[in-house]
Design a protein around this motif. Structure first.
Motif, PDB file in Angstrom:
ATOM      1  N   ASN A  52     -17.963 -72.426 -57.829  1.00  0.00           N
ATOM      2  CA  ASN A  52     -18.590 -72.015 -56.577  1.00  0.00           C
ATOM      3  C   ASN A  52     -17.642 -71.234 -55.677  1.00  0.00           C
ATOM      4  O   ASN A  52     -18.065 -70.333 -54.950  1.00  0.00           O
ATOM      5  N   ASP A  53     -16.362 -71.584 -55.737  1.00  0.00           N
ATOM      6  CA  ASP A  53     -15.401 -70.943 -54.835  1.00  0.00           C
ATOM      7  C   ASP A  53     -13.997 -71.165 -55.381  1.00  0.00           C
ATOM      8  O   ASP A  53     -13.597 -72.305 -55.617  1.00  0.00           O
ATOM      9  N   ALA A  54     -13.258 -70.086 -55.598  1.00  0.00           N
ATOM     10  CA  ALA A  54     -11.872 -70.191 -56.067  1.00  0.00           C
ATOM     11  C   ALA A  54     -11.135 -68.903 -55.706  1.00  0.00           C
ATOM     12  O   ALA A  54     -10.753 -68.126 -56.583  1.00  0.00           O
ATOM     13  N   PRO A  55     -10.937 -68.658 -54.399  1.00  0.00           N
ATOM     14  CA  PRO A  55     -10.312 -67.402 -53.978  1.00  0.00           C
ATOM     15  C   PRO A  55      -8.849 -67.311 -54.403  1.00  0.00           C
ATOM     16  O   PRO A  55      -8.095 -68.279 -54.282  1.00  0.00           O
ATOM     17  N   THR A  56      -8.474 -66.159 -54.915  1.00  0.00           N
ATOM     18  CA  THR A  56      -7.095 -65.926 -55.350  1.00  0.00           C
ATOM     19  C   THR A  56      -6.166 -65.921 -54.140  1.00  0.00           C
ATOM     20  O   THR A  56      -6.458 -65.296 -53.121  1.00  0.00           O
ATOM     21  N   ALA A  57      -5.049 -66.632 -54.264  1.00  0.00           N
ATOM     22  CA  ALA A  57      -4.068 -66.661 -53.172  1.00  0.00           C
ATOM     23  C   ALA A  57      -3.339 -65.317 -53.086  1.00  0.00           C
ATOM     24  O   ALA A  57      -3.338 -64.522 -54.033  1.00  0.00           O
ATOM     25  N   GLU A  58      -2.705 -65.086 -51.966  1.00  0.00           N
ATOM     26  CA  GLU A  58      -2.076 -63.794 -51.712  1.00  0.00           C
ATOM     27  C   GLU A  58      -0.914 -63.513 -52.669  1.00  0.00           C
ATOM     28  O   GLU A  58      -0.714 -62.382 -53.113  1.00  0.00           O
ATOM     29  N   ILE A  59      -0.146 -64.561 -53.015  1.00  0.00           N
ATOM     30  CA  ILE A  59       1.040 -64.359 -53.842  1.00  0.00           C
ATOM     31  C   ILE A  59       0.899 -64.989 -55.218  1.00  0.00           C
ATOM     32  O   ILE A  59       1.148 -64.347 -56.239  1.00  0.00           O
ATOM     33  N   ILE A  60       0.478 -66.256 -55.270  1.00  0.00           N
ATOM     34  CA  ILE A  60       0.402 -66.963 -56.548  1.00  0.00           C
ATOM     35  C   ILE A  60      -0.697 -68.014 -56.485  1.00  0.00           C
ATOM     36  O   ILE A  60      -0.926 -68.644 -55.447  1.00  0.00           O
TER      37      ILE A  60
END
Length: 375
Positions: free
Chosen positions: A164-172
């Motif tokens: 449903n939701d798993a946004p990629t982090a900015e760095i890792i």
């Protein structure tokens, strides 16, 4: 020489009888017959929601009964192969007895699990949230590793998963993850994963290659059936829409399809961006919000012990349920049950979690049976 013995077969036979007793096999057969008669009555499908629930109950009970019959057949095959193989010293027959026993033990483990799931939502679907804890950027990477582990575990179990939701982090890694699991006993099984998970390894982001300890929290909620009432006043909600990122495909980024719902009285925030439609994302987010509000109400009623998620703890030192150590040695150990393995790759990469999940539920059942009876 076969590992099977007369004593081992006798123990398996007794174990099967115990499982049949736990599952009330005779009552199950009667219940299935009664429900099937009910489903054949005129007007049964007038209430589609109730009818669907009844049919799901019939399917689940039939699956348990079929599993019992398969276990009985395996036991019979093992006994016959062992008896004839012992008389004739036939290695192939003794090997067949070994194979049947191995399959029987796995089948009995699954049946025992079914007998342990007596909670209202145990046989239903689950919502899993993964949240980074102590450990900075590394905690976001740890969240991504846990998400991969659970997706593989669900695949091994044959469960359907919707991220449903798993946004990629900015760095890792990822900022967080929410996914829904659909399948037999999904919530009952995954309750074992509720808590703080600790990772020890050489930091992949540290130039000096120092050892790093990282934490992530796993929350497991039931998907509430439609007949469970949770009052949500639309005036208490703030709904924001934005461009989706991460899971969902390239097309999700072309419109403001992602939805964030904030429940103002409690501060609970739920996001969903997997679907291409804003309307679908909002519907899914509302379902997750209902589950979290239901859980919150249970916490108010049972402040001493929340049956769905356990005592609330900080996602850090002193509160972990399981440790995953990659350096200076390799081991995964559940701190509640003592179950451990040195095959870390099988756990993290291939989702080989049954030893921990089943171990937890066996531990809980034994704890309940040994608890003193009061009143």
């Amino acid at each position: 020489m076969a590992d099977v013995t007369t004593e081992a077969l006798g123990a398996l036979s007794n174990r099967l009888k115990e499982v049949e007793g736990y599952l009330h096999a005779d009552d199950l057969r009667s219940d299935v017959e009664a429900l099937e008669r009910q489903s054949a009555l005129p007007g049964f499908w007038d209430d589609a929601e109730s009818a669907s629930k009844t049919m799901a109950d019939i399917t689940r009970m039939k699956e348990d009964l079929a599993s019992i019959e398969r276990a009985r057949a395996l036991l019979g095959d093992a006994e016959a192969a062992f008896e004839l193989g012992s008389e004739t010293e036939d290695a192939d027959l003794l090997g067949e007895a070994d194979s049947c026993v191995a399959k029987l033990e796995a089948s009995l483990a699954e049946l025992e699990l079914s007998s342990w799931f007596t909670g209202e939502f145990d046989h239903g679907d689950a919502i899993v949230n993964i949240t980074p804890g102590q450990g900075g950027l590394e905690a976001q990477d740890w969240c991504a590793m846990l998400l991969h582990m659970y997706l593989r575990y669900c695949e091994r179990r044959g469960w359907k998963v919707t991220v449903n939701d798993a946004p990629t982090a900015e760095i890792i890694g990822i900022d967080r993850a929410t996914f829904t699991v659909s399948g037999k006993n999904a919530y009952g099984m995954l309750r074992a994963e509720q808590g703080v998970h600790r990772l020890v390894r050489i930091s992949p982001t540290d130039e000096k290659k120092r050892r790093q300890t990282t934490f992530a929290g796993v929350e497991v909620l039931p998907v509430l059936p439609d007949d469970v009432e949770v009052d949500v006043d639309p005036k208490d909600l703030r709904v924001d829409v934005y461009h989706a990122t991460g899971h969902g495909g390239q097309g999700v980024n072309t419109t403001d399809s992602a939805v964030r719902i904030t429940h103002l009285p409690t501060g609970i925030v739920v996001t969903c961006q997997n679907e291409r439609s804003q309307l679908q994302n909002k519907e899914i987010a509302m379902g997750i919000l209902r589950s979290r509000l239901y859980e919150l109400e249970l916490q108010k009623r049972e402040a001493a012990l929340d049956e769905l998620r356990g005592p609330k703890q900080d996602i850090g030192f002193g509160s972990q349920i399981r440790s995953y150590v990659l350096y200076p040695y390799q081991m995964v150990k559940d701190l509640r049950t003592g179950v451990e393995t040195g095959n870390v790759e099988a756990v993290l990469e291939d989702g080989d979690l049954d030893q921990f999940v089943i171990g937890y539920h066996r531990w809980m059942v034994n704890a309940d049976r040994s608890a003193p009876v009061t009143g």
